[in-house]
Design a protein around this motif. Sequence first.
Motif, PDB file in Angstrom:
ATOM      1  N   THR A  18      -3.795  55.784  31.462  1.00  0.00           N
ATOM      2  CA  THR A  18      -2.841  55.731  30.360  1.00  0.00           C
ATOM      3  C   THR A  18      -2.262  54.322  30.264  1.00  0.00           C
ATOM      4  N   LYS A  19      -1.388  54.128  29.295  1.00  0.00           N
ATOM      5  CA  LYS A  19      -0.751  52.812  29.146  1.00  0.00           C
ATOM      6  C   LYS A  19       0.069  52.456  30.384  1.00  0.00           C
ATOM      7  N   ASP A  20       0.702  53.447  31.017  1.00  0.00           N
ATOM      8  CA  ASP A  20       1.472  53.181  32.239  1.00  0.00           C
ATOM      9  C   ASP A  20       0.557  52.782  33.391  1.00  0.00           C
ATOM     10  N   ASP A  21      -0.602  53.413  33.471  1.00  0.00           N
ATOM     11  CA  ASP A  21      -1.586  53.031  34.492  1.00  0.00           C
ATOM     12  C   ASP A  21      -2.076  51.608  34.268  1.00  0.00           C
ATOM     13  N   ALA A  22      -2.269  51.240  33.014  1.00  0.00           N
ATOM     14  CA  ALA A  22      -2.719  49.880  32.694  1.00  0.00           C
ATOM     15  C   ALA A  22      -1.682  48.854  33.140  1.00  0.00           C
ATOM     16  N   VAL A  23      -0.427  49.139  32.901  1.00  0.00           N
ATOM     17  CA  VAL A  23       0.646  48.221  33.316  1.00  0.00           C
ATOM     18  C   VAL A  23       0.667  48.101  34.834  1.00  0.00           C
ATOM     19  N   TRP A  24       0.512  49.218  35.549  1.00  0.00           N
ATOM     20  CA  TRP A  24       0.464  49.198  37.013  1.00  0.00           C
ATOM     21  C   TRP A  24      -0.729  48.372  37.501  1.00  0.00           C
ATOM     22  N   LEU A  25      -1.893  48.567  36.879  1.00  0.00           N
ATOM     23  CA  LEU A  25      -3.089  47.828  37.268  1.00  0.00           C
ATOM     24  C   LEU A  25      -2.901  46.328  37.057  1.00  0.00           C
ATOM     25  N   VAL A  26      -2.329  45.947  35.947  1.00  0.00           N
ATOM     26  CA  VAL A  26      -2.095  44.533  35.670  1.00  0.00           C
ATOM     27  C   VAL A  26      -1.138  43.945  36.696  1.00  0.00           C
ATOM     28  N   ASP A  27      -0.121  44.689  37.095  1.00  0.00           N
ATOM     29  CA  ASP A  27       0.794  44.200  38.136  1.00  0.00           C
ATOM     30  C   ASP A  27       0.042  43.936  39.440  1.00  0.00           C
ATOM     31  N   ALA A  28      -0.889  44.819  39.797  1.00  0.00           N
ATOM     32  CA  ALA A  28      -1.683  44.629  41.010  1.00  0.00           C
ATOM     33  C   ALA A  28      -2.602  43.423  40.872  1.00  0.00           C
ATOM     34  N   LEU A  29      -3.223  43.266  39.722  1.00  0.00           N
ATOM     35  CA  LEU A  29      -4.097  42.110  39.490  1.00  0.00           C
ATOM     36  C   LEU A  29      -3.301  40.809  39.526  1.00  0.00           C
ATOM     37  N   ARG A  30      -2.149  40.821  38.921  1.00  0.00           N
ATOM     38  CA  ARG A  30      -1.303  39.629  38.861  1.00  0.00           C
ATOM     39  C   ARG A  30      -0.817  39.214  40.245  1.00  0.00           C
ATOM     40  N   ALA A  31      -0.647  40.184  41.130  1.00  0.00           N
ATOM     41  CA  ALA A  31      -0.171  39.895  42.485  1.00  0.00           C
ATOM     42  C   ALA A  31      -1.232  39.188  43.321  1.00  0.00           C
ATOM     43  N   ASN A  32      -2.478  39.201  42.858  1.00  0.00           N
ATOM     44  CA  ASN A  32      -3.567  38.576  43.592  1.00  0.00           C
ATOM     45  C   ASN A  32      -4.136  37.424  42.766  1.00  0.00           C
ATOM     46  N   ALA A  33      -3.516  36.279  42.851  1.00  0.00           N
ATOM     47  CA  ALA A  33      -3.919  35.131  42.041  1.00  0.00           C
ATOM     48  C   ALA A  33      -5.310  34.609  42.399  1.00  0.00           C
ATOM     49  N   ALA A  34      -5.800  34.909  43.601  1.00  0.00           N
ATOM     50  CA  ALA A  34      -7.112  34.419  44.028  1.00  0.00           C
ATOM     51  C   ALA A  34      -8.270  35.263  43.495  1.00  0.00           C
ATOM     52  N   LEU A  35      -7.981  36.436  42.968  1.00  0.00           N
ATOM     53  CA  LEU A  35      -9.026  37.322  42.455  1.00  0.00           C
ATOM     54  C   LEU A  35      -9.644  36.732  41.194  1.00  0.00           C
ATOM     55  N   GLU A  36     -10.970  36.662  41.159  1.00  0.00           N
ATOM     56  CA  GLU A  36     -11.675  36.103  40.007  1.00  0.00           C
ATOM     57  C   GLU A  36     -12.648  37.129  39.440  1.00  0.00           C
ATOM     58  N   LEU A  37     -12.143  38.007  38.605  1.00  0.00           N
ATOM     59  CA  LEU A  37     -12.984  39.019  37.979  1.00  0.00           C
ATOM     60  C   LEU A  37     -13.925  38.381  36.964  1.00  0.00           C
ATOM     61  N   ASP A  38     -15.167  38.835  36.958  1.00  0.00           N
ATOM     62  CA  ASP A  38     -16.122  38.448  35.932  1.00  0.00           C
ATOM     63  C   ASP A  38     -16.194  39.512  34.842  1.00  0.00           C
ATOM     64  N   THR A  39     -16.046  40.779  35.257  1.00  0.00           N
ATOM     65  CA  THR A  39     -16.188  41.905  34.356  1.00  0.00           C
ATOM     66  C   THR A  39     -14.980  42.825  34.489  1.00  0.00           C
ATOM     67  N   LEU A  40     -14.419  43.206  33.363  1.00  0.00           N
ATOM     68  CA  LEU A  40     -13.340  44.183  33.328  1.00  0.00           C
ATOM     69  C   LEU A  40     -13.675  45.209  32.261  1.00  0.00           C
ATOM     70  N   ASP A  41     -13.860  46.453  32.686  1.00  0.00           N
ATOM     71  CA  ASP A  41     -14.197  47.541  31.778  1.00  0.00           C
ATOM     72  C   ASP A  41     -13.162  48.641  31.946  1.00  0.00           C
ATOM     73  N   VAL A  42     -12.300  48.788  30.955  1.00  0.00           N
ATOM     74  CA  VAL A  42     -11.308  49.861  30.950  1.00  0.00           C
ATOM     75  C   VAL A  42     -11.541  50.766  29.733  1.00  0.00           C
ATOM     76  N   SER A  43     -12.772  50.793  29.272  1.00  0.00           N
ATOM     77  CA  SER A  43     -13.112  51.532  28.055  1.00  0.00           C
ATOM     78  C   SER A  43     -12.891  53.036  28.210  1.00  0.00           C
ATOM     79  N   LEU A  44     -12.679  53.663  27.056  1.00  0.00           N
ATOM     80  CA  LEU A  44     -12.535  55.116  26.947  1.00  0.00           C
ATOM     81  C   LEU A  44     -11.356  55.656  27.743  1.00  0.00           C
ATOM     82  N   ASN A  45     -10.291  54.880  27.797  1.00  0.00           N
ATOM     83  CA  ASN A  45      -9.017  55.293  28.376  1.00  0.00           C
ATOM     84  C   ASN A  45      -7.945  55.116  27.313  1.00  0.00           C
ATOM     85  N   SER A  46      -6.928  55.908  27.366  1.00  0.00           N
ATOM     86  CA  SER A  46      -5.879  55.863  26.353  1.00  0.00           C
ATOM     87  C   SER A  46      -4.775  54.879  26.758  1.00  0.00           C
ATOM     88  N   ILE A  47      -5.132  53.588  26.788  1.00  0.00           N
ATOM     89  CA  ILE A  47      -4.149  52.593  27.233  1.00  0.00           C
ATOM     90  C   ILE A  47      -3.293  52.060  26.089  1.00  0.00           C
TER      91      ILE A  47
END
Length: 102
Positions: A18-47
């Motif tokens: 959901t949109k709340d899950d997306a916000v939580w996920l972004v907070d986790a991603l933001r906390a790890n500045a060294a993470l370098e994602l190439d692919t992000l697929d959050v399709s077919l979710n109600s964000i």
Amino acid sequence: LRVNITIRELVLRRVGATKDDAVWLVDALRANAALELDTLDVSLNSIEDRGINAFAAYLARVQHGLHHLDVSGCDIGSSGLAVLLAALENHHFHAKTLRSLR
């Protein structure tokens, strides 16, 4: 996600997020500045716009560029899409690296 720097592909397709899950996920991603994602697929979710706005804010600040981004089927409205596209367009890494956007 807060400590892992080896993840390159994060696929959360149709997991019921959901949109709340997306916000939580972004907070986790933001906390790890060294993470370098190439692919992000959050399709077919109600964000919705709130979730996509959180992702856009994250993508506007990362120090690398995505190769693949899939947000299809996420109930995003025109305002959320505009925010996402502006974040991608104004970020020099994404402008050079993004190969697919769904």
